[in-house]
Design a protein around this motif. Sequence first.
Motif, PDB file in Angstrom:
ATOM      1  N   LYS A  30      49.586 -50.632 -99.430  1.00 14.11           N
ATOM      2  CA  LYS A  30      49.710 -48.498 -99.286  1.00 14.11           C
ATOM      3  C   LYS A  30      50.909 -48.197 -99.012  1.00 14.11           C
ATOM      4  O   LYS A  30      51.738 -48.833 -97.767  1.00 14.11           O
ATOM      5  N   VAL A  31      51.657 -47.642 -99.948  1.00 14.02           N
ATOM      6  CA  VAL A  31      52.646 -46.707 -99.508  1.00 14.02           C
ATOM      7  C   VAL A  31      52.938 -45.413 -99.579  1.00 14.02           C
ATOM      8  O   VAL A  31      51.446 -44.655-100.131  1.00 14.02           O
ATOM      9  N   VAL A  32      53.303 -44.570 -98.714  1.00 11.76           N
ATOM     10  CA  VAL A  32      53.339 -43.324 -98.765  1.00 11.76           C
ATOM     11  C   VAL A  32      55.153 -42.700 -99.268  1.00 11.76           C
ATOM     12  O   VAL A  32      55.846 -43.528 -98.811  1.00 11.76           O
ATOM     13  N   GLU A  33      54.768 -41.412-100.231  1.00 11.58           N
ATOM     14  CA  GLU A  33      56.239 -40.951-100.613  1.00 11.58           C
ATOM     15  C   GLU A  33      56.934 -40.673 -99.843  1.00 11.58           C
ATOM     16  O   GLU A  33      56.615 -39.823 -98.401  1.00 11.58           O
ATOM     17  N   THR A  34      58.574 -40.922 -99.321  1.00  7.68           N
ATOM     18  CA  THR A  34      58.977 -39.713 -98.146  1.00  7.68           C
ATOM     19  C   THR A  34      60.101 -39.506 -98.687  1.00  7.68           C
ATOM     20  O   THR A  34      60.799 -39.537-100.492  1.00  7.68           O
ATOM     21  N   ARG A  35      60.660 -38.539 -98.287  1.00 10.92           N
ATOM     22  CA  ARG A  35      62.277 -37.127 -99.254  1.00 10.92           C
ATOM     23  C   ARG A  35      63.148 -37.793 -97.318  1.00 10.92           C
ATOM     24  O   ARG A  35      62.559 -37.933 -96.221  1.00 10.92           O
ATOM     25  N   LEU A  36      63.978 -37.851 -97.962  1.00 12.34           N
ATOM     26  CA  LEU A  36      64.716 -37.730 -96.826  1.00 12.34           C
ATOM     27  C   LEU A  36      65.295 -36.937 -95.758  1.00 12.34           C
ATOM     28  O   LEU A  36      65.448 -35.180 -96.000  1.00 12.34           O
ATOM     29  N   GLY A  37      64.570 -37.053 -94.575  1.00 13.75           N
ATOM     30  CA  GLY A  37      65.706 -35.287 -93.949  1.00 13.75           C
ATOM     31  C   GLY A  37      66.383 -35.429 -92.450  1.00 13.75           C
ATOM     32  O   GLY A  37      67.167 -35.844 -93.081  1.00 13.75           O
ATOM     33  N   ILE A  47      55.756 -37.267 -97.043  1.00 14.41           N
ATOM     34  CA  ILE A  47      54.977 -36.801 -98.123  1.00 14.41           C
ATOM     35  C   ILE A  47      53.810 -36.594 -97.969  1.00 14.41           C
ATOM     36  O   ILE A  47      52.828 -37.281 -98.394  1.00 14.41           O
ATOM     37  N   PRO A  48      52.749 -35.764 -97.104  1.00 11.48           N
ATOM     38  CA  PRO A  48      51.855 -35.831 -96.945  1.00 11.48           C
ATOM     39  C   PRO A  48      50.685 -35.621 -98.285  1.00 11.48           C
ATOM     40  O   PRO A  48      51.587 -35.086 -99.200  1.00 11.48           O
ATOM     41  N   GLY A  49      50.071 -36.835 -98.269  1.00 10.06           N
ATOM     42  CA  GLY A  49      48.893 -36.432 -99.650  1.00 10.06           C
ATOM     43  C   GLY A  49      49.668 -37.618-100.652  1.00 10.06           C
ATOM     44  O   GLY A  49      48.494 -37.342-102.185  1.00 10.06           O
ATOM     45  N   SER A  50      50.758 -37.987-100.633  1.00 13.76           N
ATOM     46  CA  SER A  50      51.094 -39.188-102.137  1.00 13.76           C
ATOM     47  C   SER A  50      50.973 -40.466-101.695  1.00 13.76           C
ATOM     48  O   SER A  50      51.693 -41.439-102.454  1.00 13.76           O
ATOM     49  N   GLU A  51      49.884 -41.141-100.654  1.00 17.94           N
ATOM     50  CA  GLU A  51      49.473 -42.311-100.554  1.00 17.94           C
ATOM     51  C   GLU A  51      49.077 -42.720-101.721  1.00 17.94           C
ATOM     52  O   GLU A  51      48.492 -42.567-102.740  1.00 17.94           O
ATOM     53  N   GLU A  52      49.689 -43.754-102.329  1.00 17.79           N
ATOM     54  CA  GLU A  52      48.866 -45.211-103.997  1.00 17.79           C
ATOM     55  C   GLU A  52      49.135 -46.396-103.152  1.00 17.79           C
ATOM     56  O   GLU A  52      49.283 -46.633-101.607  1.00 17.79           O
ATOM     57  N   VAL A  53      48.161 -47.201-103.592  1.00 16.93           N
ATOM     58  CA  VAL A  53      48.534 -48.282-102.958  1.00 16.93           C
ATOM     59  C   VAL A  53      49.034 -49.230-104.614  1.00 16.93           C
ATOM     60  O   VAL A  53      48.295 -49.456-105.871  1.00 16.93           O
ATOM     61  N   LEU A  54      49.447 -50.695-104.214  1.00 16.77           N
ATOM     62  CA  LEU A  54      51.132 -50.925-105.512  1.00 16.77           C
ATOM     63  C   LEU A  54      49.528 -52.920-105.221  1.00 16.77           C
ATOM     64  O   LEU A  54      49.906 -52.853-104.170  1.00 16.77           O
ATOM     65  N   PRO A  55      49.042 -53.085-105.978  1.00 18.65           N
ATOM     66  CA  PRO A  55      48.182 -54.174-106.279  1.00 18.65           C
ATOM     67  C   PRO A  55      49.381 -55.142-105.785  1.00 18.65           C
ATOM     68  O   PRO A  55      50.744 -55.369-106.792  1.00 18.65           O
ATOM     69  N   ALA A  56      49.084 -56.355-105.243  1.00 16.57           N
ATOM     70  CA  ALA A  56      50.228 -57.696-104.664  1.00 16.57           C
ATOM     71  C   ALA A  56      49.219 -58.582-105.121  1.00 16.57           C
ATOM     72  O   ALA A  56      47.792 -58.325-103.484  1.00 16.57           O
ATOM     73  N   ASP A  57      49.308 -59.961-104.695  1.00 16.97           N
ATOM     74  CA  ASP A  57      48.959 -61.069-104.850  1.00 16.97           C
ATOM     75  C   ASP A  57      49.457 -61.690-104.001  1.00 16.97           C
ATOM     76  O   ASP A  57      48.890 -62.718-102.816  1.00 16.97           O
ATOM     77  N   ALA A  58      50.259 -61.138-103.445  1.00 18.00           N
ATOM     78  CA  ALA A  58      51.381 -61.318-102.376  1.00 18.00           C
ATOM     79  C   ALA A  58      52.426 -61.013-101.662  1.00 18.00           C
ATOM     80  O   ALA A  58      52.571 -60.085-102.355  1.00 18.00           O
TER      81      ALA A  58
END
Length: 470
Positions: free
Chosen positions: A361-368, A381-392
């Motif tokens: 599970k990752v969230v998008e970021t912007r540089l502060g 960035i709130p609300g930008s979560e997504e899950v990258l599928p992975a076996d490893a």
Amino acid sequence: DRLSNDFQFIDVGREDPKKRPLRVRKTQFVEIHEQFKPEEASEQSHRCLECGNPYCEWKCPVHNFIPNWLKLVSEGNILEAAELSHQTNTLPEVCGRVCPQDRLCEGACTLNDGFGAVTIGNVEKYITDTAFAMGWRPDLSNVVPTGKRVAIIGAGPAGLGCADVLARAGVSPVVFDRYPEIGGLLTFGIPEFKLEKSVLSRRREIFEGMGIEFRLNTEIGKDVSIDELLAEYDAVFMGMGTYTYMKGGFPGEDLPGVYDALDFLIANVNRNLGFEKSPQDFVDMKGKKVVVLGGGDTAMDCNRTSIRQGATSVACAYRRDEANMPGSRKEVKNAKDEGVKFLFNRQPIAIVGEDRVEGVKVVETRLGEPDARGRRSPEPIPGSEEVLPADAVIIAFGFRPSPADWFAGKQVDTDSQGRVVAPEAGQYKFQTSNPKIFAGGDMVRGSDLVVTAIWEGRQAAEGILDYLEL
Ligand code: FAD
Ligand code: SF4
């Protein structure tokens, strides 16, 4: 005549040696660059302007005499170039292969501004490889033995740099390492597609010919005690590296299918070199969807090792943007060419799965705003979560120092981050708070580069020679 053309850099563009075809690169653990042909090396070396302001030398951490050996190569004078190159560098053929030249010598080349920097790294590698093939060996025939002996803990670039300078000054170095081959991370870390292991085994023979003794498969603190070394030798140098893995500190890191970068890389090297103790130690990415977390050299090596093992897909998630990646530019490009998909500005927040890893599970970021060190820190960035599928999943967040439990008992001080305190500007360069013990490389500066470890090892040797009044 070509050698009298001072404007060669206009007529001849920068050319690196050819890369092997992608088809071969993606399946084999062999170096991706071919060697220069003699006329190519000469032509590329002659592009050096001899600008009179060798910024390249200053930017090179060991301060190689770069314009001087480029001139010798342009004249076809390889053996003299090898002599000169070994005056400042213990492992020129290694640095030529693995230094991030774009940030160091080549980045500082006057021609880097529009014309294309001189191919310094590839020429450096060419000089030593060619000289060795011609039978050249370092000449220590004039060295007068002093009768002094120094114990070196760790056969990585720092330990080897120290041993080299000591041997040339008539001191007998005995190098201890817990691993079965010399090189430290050069052998048990950096993969073969950047540095073939025959380079290190050839070096071991050369070093042995110089009178350096190696006691491999020997761990100090277990097989031999530090007290024995302190009693038996005139001084001790420690170049033991940094081996505490950095963790992400998020849920799911302990799920089956999540690996530490170095465990994965070492298991691969052990299989390729025949050092594997049990087939269960090997981590096989064949047919798997792999996600690598991190943006440094270690992450690039994991990406490209997974590709060669036959992963179905390799995605690399990094929390900053591409311009802020710590890894060497050339290796990021190689990884892209070989099929790695980069996901920039993605911060992992959890590893998800029931009994084993299923995704990240990752969230998008912007540089502060820039932090205290001037680096802009990523903000989610709130609300930008997504899950990258992975076996490893491979975690490549870098390493922290790993102080040995005997440091305190031997008055070897460490700083708040666990790094051994051994200042370059001390009374004797790189001496620890125990006068008889010196240290250098990653364990003093924190995880860094091969060439900076070599520099510190060499400088510490000078500190030891002064301490021994030689
Ligand atoms: P190390 O290379 O870690 O060597 C330390 C040695 O000490 C090891 O052999 C270890 O076995 C031995 N040792 C430790 N404790 C004991 C003990 N108690 N008894 C006996 N032996 C002991 N740098 C670059 O410049 N370019 C790159 O492309 C690059 N890629 C990298 C890729 C990976 C995967 C990693 C992990 C690092 C990479 N680096 C790269 C960084 C570079 O490898 C290190 O900065 C460098 O090797 C540090 O040298 P060192 O001699 O301080 O330590
Ligand atoms: Fe460049 Fe590294 Fe060689 Fe120095 S040691 S000249 S930085 S490749």
